[in-house]
Design a protein around this motif. Structure first.
Motif, short mmCIF file in Angstrom:
data_model
loop_
_atom_site.label_atom_id
_atom_site.label_comp_id
_atom_site.label_asym_id
_atom_site.label_seq_id
_atom_site.Cartn_x
_atom_site.Cartn_y
_atom_site.Cartn_z
N UNK A 130 0.82 -1.21 0.00
CA UNK A 130 0.00 0.00 0.00
C UNK A 130 0.86 1.26 0.00
N UNK A 131 2.01 1.22 0.64
CA UNK A 131 2.90 2.39 0.65
C UNK A 131 3.43 2.68 -0.74
N UNK A 132 3.74 1.65 -1.51
CA UNK A 132 4.23 1.86 -2.87
C UNK A 132 3.12 2.28 -3.83
N UNK A 133 1.87 2.06 -3.44
CA UNK A 133 0.74 2.42 -4.30
C UNK A 133 0.23 3.84 -4.06
N UNK A 134 0.95 4.65 -3.32
CA UNK A 134 0.44 5.97 -2.95
C UNK A 134 0.23 6.90 -4.13
N UNK A 135 0.72 6.54 -5.29
CA UNK A 135 0.44 7.32 -6.49
C UNK A 135 1.51 8.33 -6.86
N UNK A 136 2.49 8.56 -6.02
CA UNK A 136 3.50 9.56 -6.35
C UNK A 136 4.64 8.98 -7.18
N UNK A 137 4.81 7.68 -7.14
CA UNK A 137 5.90 7.04 -7.88
C UNK A 137 5.39 6.38 -9.14
N UNK A 138 5.81 5.17 -9.34
CA UNK A 138 5.44 4.41 -10.53
C UNK A 138 3.97 3.99 -10.45
N UNK A 139 3.37 3.86 -11.61
CA UNK A 139 1.98 3.42 -11.70
C UNK A 139 1.93 1.90 -11.83
N UNK A 140 1.18 1.27 -10.95
CA UNK A 140 1.08 -0.19 -10.94
C UNK A 140 -0.22 -0.62 -11.61
N UNK A 141 -0.17 -1.80 -12.23
CA UNK A 141 -1.37 -2.40 -12.80
C UNK A 141 -2.27 -2.85 -11.65
N UNK A 142 -3.50 -2.34 -11.57
CA UNK A 142 -4.36 -2.67 -10.43
C UNK A 142 -4.65 -4.17 -10.29
N UNK A 143 -4.75 -4.88 -11.40
CA UNK A 143 -5.03 -6.32 -11.32
C UNK A 143 -3.86 -7.06 -10.68
N UNK A 144 -2.66 -6.67 -11.01
CA UNK A 144 -1.48 -7.31 -10.41
C UNK A 144 -1.39 -7.01 -8.92
N UNK A 145 -1.71 -5.79 -8.55
CA UNK A 145 -1.66 -5.42 -7.13
C UNK A 145 -2.69 -6.21 -6.34
N UNK A 172 7.02 -12.51 -4.55
CA UNK A 172 7.60 -12.64 -5.88
C UNK A 172 6.81 -11.86 -6.93
N UNK A 173 5.50 -11.92 -6.83
CA UNK A 173 4.66 -11.17 -7.76
C UNK A 173 4.84 -9.67 -7.57
N UNK A 174 5.00 -9.25 -6.31
CA UNK A 174 5.21 -7.83 -6.07
C UNK A 174 6.53 -7.37 -6.66
N UNK A 175 7.57 -8.16 -6.48
CA UNK A 175 8.88 -7.77 -7.04
C UNK A 175 8.79 -7.66 -8.55
N UNK A 176 8.12 -8.60 -9.19
CA UNK A 176 7.97 -8.55 -10.65
C UNK A 176 7.13 -7.34 -11.07
N UNK A 177 6.05 -7.06 -10.35
CA UNK A 177 5.19 -5.92 -10.64
C UNK A 177 5.95 -4.62 -10.43
N UNK A 178 6.68 -4.52 -9.34
CA UNK A 178 7.45 -3.32 -9.03
C UNK A 178 8.53 -3.09 -10.08
N UNK A 179 9.24 -4.15 -10.45
CA UNK A 179 10.30 -4.01 -11.46
C UNK A 179 9.75 -3.58 -12.80
N UNK A 180 8.62 -4.16 -13.20
CA UNK A 180 8.06 -3.79 -14.50
C UNK A 180 7.51 -2.36 -14.48
#
Length: 119
Positions: free
Chosen positions: A38-53, A107-115
């Motif tokens: 949730x801290x990484x999803x705050x919106x100020x950094x990279x945009x994450x795919x909501x389905x992956x999150x 593992x999924x978070x690391x892949x999502x974060x890296x992409x």
């Protein structure tokens, strides 16, 4: 009694203390991991795919729920004893399932974060 001889088992001690500590620790790790997602999803950094999150949160959440339920189950053995073999099997399945879901979630978070960072 020498050091090589095993200590006699006391009947009033529940023999799953390490498993309880592991489940307790894994519950804390799951909570911290969910907070980190949730801290990484705050919106100020990279945009994450909501389905992956959502997949990441579900996997880590399932690991936390399994850990919490198994810790509660081990605590309940003091009130209502069960057959040792049955509890051993349940603890083993709980250990495998909780660790599996936590590994999938992280593992999924690391892949999502890296992409998201590499876009």
């Amino acid at each position: 009694m020498t050091e090589d001889e095993p200590a006699p088992e006391r009947e009033d001690v529940v023999p799953f203390g390490r498993a309880y500590d592991y489940f307790k620790h894994l519950t804390g790790i799951s909570l911290v991991s969910i907070g980190g997602v949730f801290a990484f999803m705050d919106g100020t950094g990279a945009k994450f795919d909501p389905r992956r999150v959502v997949i990441v949160l579900i996997a880590i959440g399932v690991a936390g729920v399994i850990s919490l339920l198994m810790a509660g189950h081990l605590v309940s053995l003091e009130v209502k004893p069960m057959l040792h073999d049955k509890v051993t099997r349940q603890v083993r399945y709980g250990l495998i399932a909780a660790t599996f879901f936590l590994a999938i979630g992280l593992g999924s978070f690391i892949q999502t974060f890296a992409s998201a960072i590499l876009k």
